[in-house]
Design a protein around this motif. Structure first.
Motif, PDB file in Angstrom:
ATOM      1  N   THR A  79     -78.396 -47.214 -48.856  1.00 54.10           N
ATOM      2  CA  THR A  79     -78.743 -48.554 -49.213  1.00 54.10           C
ATOM      3  C   THR A  79     -80.314 -48.643 -49.583  1.00 54.10           C
ATOM      4  O   THR A  79     -80.999 -47.695 -49.202  1.00 54.10           O
ATOM      5  N   GLY A  80     -80.771 -49.785 -50.271  1.00 49.89           N
ATOM      6  CA  GLY A  80     -82.284 -49.640 -50.693  1.00 49.89           C
ATOM      7  C   GLY A  80     -83.319 -50.002 -49.461  1.00 49.89           C
ATOM      8  O   GLY A  80     -82.853 -50.506 -48.341  1.00 49.89           O
ATOM      9  N   HIS A  81     -84.354 -49.613 -49.725  1.00 51.20           N
ATOM     10  CA  HIS A  81     -85.272 -49.730 -48.566  1.00 51.20           C
ATOM     11  C   HIS A  81     -86.033 -50.980 -48.265  1.00 51.20           C
ATOM     12  O   HIS A  81     -86.223 -51.519 -47.308  1.00 51.20           O
ATOM     13  N   GLU A  82     -85.399 -51.856 -49.188  1.00 54.11           N
ATOM     14  CA  GLU A  82     -85.651 -53.513 -48.804  1.00 54.11           C
ATOM     15  C   GLU A  82     -84.829 -54.011 -47.714  1.00 54.11           C
ATOM     16  O   GLU A  82     -85.118 -55.045 -47.258  1.00 54.11           O
ATOM     17  N   ASN A  98     -91.822 -42.218 -51.063  1.00 58.26           N
ATOM     18  CA  ASN A  98     -92.042 -41.178 -52.289  1.00 58.26           C
ATOM     19  C   ASN A  98     -91.448 -42.393 -53.528  1.00 58.26           C
ATOM     20  O   ASN A  98     -90.204 -42.479 -53.670  1.00 58.26           O
ATOM     21  N   LEU A  99     -92.503 -42.724 -54.219  1.00 60.69           N
ATOM     22  CA  LEU A  99     -91.976 -43.933 -55.141  1.00 60.69           C
ATOM     23  C   LEU A  99     -91.791 -43.224 -56.565  1.00 60.69           C
ATOM     24  O   LEU A  99     -92.576 -42.523 -57.038  1.00 60.69           O
ATOM     25  N   THR A 116     -89.642 -52.406 -53.120  1.00 68.30           N
ATOM     26  CA  THR A 116     -90.945 -51.655 -52.616  1.00 68.30           C
ATOM     27  C   THR A 116     -91.656 -52.603 -51.696  1.00 68.30           C
ATOM     28  O   THR A 116     -92.120 -52.185 -50.703  1.00 68.30           O
ATOM     29  N   LEU A 117     -92.280 -53.387 -52.330  1.00 64.18           N
ATOM     30  CA  LEU A 117     -92.949 -54.368 -51.515  1.00 64.18           C
ATOM     31  C   LEU A 117     -92.485 -55.000 -50.442  1.00 64.18           C
ATOM     32  O   LEU A 117     -92.927 -55.244 -49.218  1.00 64.18           O
ATOM     33  N   THR A 118     -91.040 -55.514 -50.512  1.00 61.15           N
ATOM     34  CA  THR A 118     -90.192 -55.793 -49.468  1.00 61.15           C
ATOM     35  C   THR A 118     -90.358 -54.822 -48.179  1.00 61.15           C
ATOM     36  O   THR A 118     -90.533 -55.390 -47.211  1.00 61.15           O
ATOM     37  N   ALA A 119     -90.243 -53.845 -48.483  1.00 57.85           N
ATOM     38  CA  ALA A 119     -89.918 -52.695 -47.756  1.00 57.85           C
ATOM     39  C   ALA A 119     -91.096 -52.234 -47.033  1.00 57.85           C
ATOM     40  O   ALA A 119     -91.022 -52.138 -45.624  1.00 57.85           O
ATOM     41  N   ILE A 120     -92.292 -52.234 -47.718  1.00 58.70           N
ATOM     42  CA  ILE A 120     -93.733 -52.141 -47.166  1.00 58.70           C
ATOM     43  C   ILE A 120     -94.090 -53.146 -46.275  1.00 58.70           C
ATOM     44  O   ILE A 120     -94.450 -52.861 -45.172  1.00 58.70           O
ATOM     45  N   LYS A 121     -93.721 -54.299 -46.509  1.00 54.45           N
ATOM     46  CA  LYS A 121     -93.917 -55.483 -45.623  1.00 54.45           C
ATOM     47  C   LYS A 121     -93.315 -55.326 -44.469  1.00 54.45           C
ATOM     48  O   LYS A 121     -93.878 -55.372 -43.207  1.00 54.45           O
ATOM     49  N   TYR A 139     -95.949 -42.072 -60.949  1.00 53.79           N
ATOM     50  CA  TYR A 139     -95.802 -43.493 -61.871  1.00 53.79           C
ATOM     51  C   TYR A 139     -95.741 -42.811 -63.599  1.00 53.79           C
ATOM     52  O   TYR A 139     -95.906 -43.866 -64.296  1.00 53.79           O
ATOM     53  N   GLY A 140     -95.386 -41.737 -63.662  1.00 50.82           N
ATOM     54  CA  GLY A 140     -95.314 -41.039 -65.102  1.00 50.82           C
ATOM     55  C   GLY A 140     -94.030 -41.256 -65.718  1.00 50.82           C
ATOM     56  O   GLY A 140     -93.520 -40.568 -66.265  1.00 50.82           O
ATOM     57  N   HIS A 141     -93.282 -42.634 -65.455  1.00 50.01           N
ATOM     58  CA  HIS A 141     -92.050 -42.855 -66.066  1.00 50.01           C
ATOM     59  C   HIS A 141     -91.900 -44.504 -66.415  1.00 50.01           C
ATOM     60  O   HIS A 141     -92.937 -45.192 -65.798  1.00 50.01           O
ATOM     61  N   ASP A 142     -90.958 -44.741 -67.038  1.00 46.93           N
ATOM     62  CA  ASP A 142     -90.990 -46.143 -67.359  1.00 46.93           C
ATOM     63  C   ASP A 142     -90.701 -46.951 -66.099  1.00 46.93           C
ATOM     64  O   ASP A 142     -89.998 -46.695 -65.213  1.00 46.93           O
ATOM     65  N   GLY A 143     -91.539 -48.024 -65.897  1.00 45.94           N
ATOM     66  CA  GLY A 143     -91.704 -48.766 -64.910  1.00 45.94           C
ATOM     67  C   GLY A 143     -92.566 -48.393 -63.605  1.00 45.94           C
ATOM     68  O   GLY A 143     -92.764 -49.173 -62.800  1.00 45.94           O
ATOM     69  N   GLY A 144     -93.029 -47.199 -63.782  1.00 47.42           N
ATOM     70  CA  GLY A 144     -93.870 -46.551 -62.968  1.00 47.42           C
ATOM     71  C   GLY A 144     -95.042 -47.201 -62.698  1.00 47.42           C
ATOM     72  O   GLY A 144     -95.647 -47.525 -61.672  1.00 47.42           O
ATOM     73  N   PRO A 145     -95.944 -47.364 -63.803  1.00 50.36           N
ATOM     74  CA  PRO A 145     -97.312 -48.180 -63.774  1.00 50.36           C
ATOM     75  C   PRO A 145     -97.256 -49.656 -63.242  1.00 50.36           C
ATOM     76  O   PRO A 145     -98.131 -49.686 -62.508  1.00 50.36           O
ATOM     77  N   GLN A 146     -96.326 -50.115 -63.560  1.00 53.45           N
ATOM     78  CA  GLN A 146     -96.117 -51.513 -63.013  1.00 53.45           C
ATOM     79  C   GLN A 146     -95.948 -51.718 -61.401  1.00 53.45           C
ATOM     80  O   GLN A 146     -96.415 -52.233 -60.720  1.00 53.45           O
ATOM     81  N   GLU A 147     -94.870 -50.562 -61.045  1.00 52.60           N
ATOM     82  CA  GLU A 147     -94.945 -50.325 -59.324  1.00 52.60           C
ATOM     83  C   GLU A 147     -96.169 -49.824 -58.701  1.00 52.60           C
ATOM     84  O   GLU A 147     -96.451 -50.569 -57.782  1.00 52.60           O
ATOM     85  N   LYS A 148     -97.004 -49.066 -59.374  1.00 54.28           N
ATOM     86  CA  LYS A 148     -98.016 -48.555 -58.759  1.00 54.28           C
ATOM     87  C   LYS A 148     -99.269 -49.478 -58.889  1.00 54.28           C
ATOM     88  O   LYS A 148     -99.798 -49.793 -57.830  1.00 54.28           O
TER      89      LYS A 148
END
Length: 189
Positions: A79-82, A98-99, A116-121, A139-148
């Protein structure tokens, strides 16, 4: 001393803080490298909780741990880390993320800013004083820069009286070199 790449430096940080008997989280099991490493650090009296949305990652990691006789202290969740807050009901001494996406797998299945933010918190809420949350941002993939950007912005907003936050990154490399963030909970007086 040679400057270490982000992934190796994440293990250096963890090895300095995680002790035998500790409880830790591998928030993105992937191929099981961190899960195996953490299992060895916490020893037979410690606990490792591992999370991954891909059954392939969980199965690969189970086999890896079985082959090395390291399954007794590891609980894996497909399941997801959230879901850390729901599935880990004790305090933790460390967590690693490792994102991005699972190397050699479907690049459309990626970690995302909200989960990811839910899991970090959740990990920070469960973190013992002097414990650490380590994040390696690919973050070198689609969606990566936004998450970073979301993760770095959140880390920068943490109260310096409660957390020390470090960013570690090679700045002269091409192709989006990984960024390591380390968040340590500090004693408050």
């Amino acid at each position: 001393m040679k400057i270490q790449p982000s992934v190796r430096y994440s293990h250096t940080l963890l090895s300095q803080l995680v002790q035998n008997g500790d409880t830790v989280v591998d928030a993105t099991v992937g191929k099981g490298n961190d899960t195996e490493f953490l299992s060895q650090l916490v020893g037979e009296h410690g606990k490792v909780y591992g999370f991954d949305v891909q059954a392939e990652a969980i199965n690969y990691t189970k086999q890896r741990l079985d082959d090395k006789n390291l399954c007794n202290n590891v609980t894996l969740f497909n399941t997801g880390h959230e879901n850390v807050a729901k599935l880990v009901d004790e305090s933790i001494n460390a967590a690693i993320f490792n994102l991005g996406y699972l190397p050699g797998s479907n690049k459309d299945i990626i970690t995302k800013p909200d989960t990811t933010l839910t899991a970090i918190k959740a990990c920070l809420e469960k973190l013992e004083v002097n414990g650490i949350v380590v994040l390696v941002l690919y973050y070198g993939h689609d969606g990566g820069p936004q998450e970073k950007d979301a993760v770095i912005q959140y880390a920068q907003s943490l109260d310096q009286k409660a957390f020390s936050v470090m960013q570690y990154q090679f700045i002269n490399q091409v192709h989006c070199p990984p960024i390591l963030l380390a968040i340590q909970k500090i004693p408050t007086n």
